[in-house]
Scaffold this active site. Structure first.
Site, PDB file in Angstrom:
ATOM      1  CB  SER A  99      -0.942  -0.047   1.214  1.00 41.07           C
ATOM      2  OG  SER A  99      -1.946   0.920   1.118  1.00 41.07           O
ATOM      3  CG  HIS A 124      -4.493  -1.882  -2.057  1.00 41.88           C
ATOM      4  ND1 HIS A 124      -4.839  -2.630  -0.962  1.00 41.88           N
ATOM      5  CD2 HIS A 124      -3.876  -0.789  -1.548  1.00 41.88           C
ATOM      6  CE1 HIS A 124      -4.461  -2.027   0.139  1.00 41.88           C
ATOM      7  NE2 HIS A 124      -3.869  -0.896  -0.189  1.00 41.88           N
TER       8      HIS A 124
END
Length: 200
Positions: A99, A124
């Site tokens: 992330s 993501h």
């Protein structure tokens, strides 16, 4: 009373050990970025970067990243400071780089991004846990969409991957091992030992 004195002495020794370790890292120009990315960690990393630059603006700095991610804004604060300082910065992924941590990894130029053999990566779209009235949720959703577009564009630019593919990949959790991360462009090379990473 003796117990308290011993505890205070232990704390003092621990502080001295931490200070000595920090000095060692400053001397070798190495930064360990581990754990959740938040404002506190961001401030700590930014201070270290500025301090190392003040000691030398030409010697490289090495950031070892092992993080499940966290606050995107805190991550971008570190990203911007890496780009801001004059000293060349190498980022090395180890363990988990997920992330917001993957954004920090991309702050170094591609030839200065490395990953250890067993490192793995997660990219993501930004997550939201917002609760509240409908208007607040709508405002937050718009900001989240801006962040999603910004992150996808950054990943595309830094990896050389088509932005549409990045958008599709990050629509859900996209996991990559070290070899796959080289192919994707997140890192340039797998570093099996220290000699695989340039010293200047």
């Amino acid at each position: 009373m003796n117990f308290i004195n011993e505890t205070n002495e232990e704390k003092k020794n621990k502080t001295n050990d931490d200070d000595a370790l920090m000095q060692k890292f400053l001397n070798t120009r190495q930064i360990i970025l581990a754990g959740e990315i938040n404002k506190e960690l961001s401030e700590k990393i930014v201070r270290q970067l500025l301090l190392m630059e003040s000691l030398s603006a030409t010697k490289p700095i090495y950031i070892y990243i092992d993080s499940p991610g966290g606050d995107a804004d805190a991550g971008f604060a570190i990203f911007d400071m890496i780009r801001f300082i004059k000293a060349p910065v190498y980022t090395i992924g180890m363990g988990l780089v997920a992330s917001a941590a993957s954004i920090i990894l991309l702050a170094a130029s591609k030839e200065r991004r490395f990953g250890m053999p067993n490192s793995h990566y997660l990219i993501h779209q930004p997550l939201s846990g917002i609760k509240g009235v409908a208007t607040e949720i709508e405002i937050h959703a718009k900001e989240l969409e801006k962040m999603r577009v910004k992150i996808n564009k950054l990943i595309a630019e830094e990896t050389g991957t088509d932005e549409k593919k990045v958008a599709k990949d990050t629509d859900r959790d996209c996991w990559l091992n070290a070899k796959e991360s080289v192919e994707y462009g997140l890192i340039s090379k797998i570093a099996k030992n220290r000699k695989d990473i340039p010293e200047k």
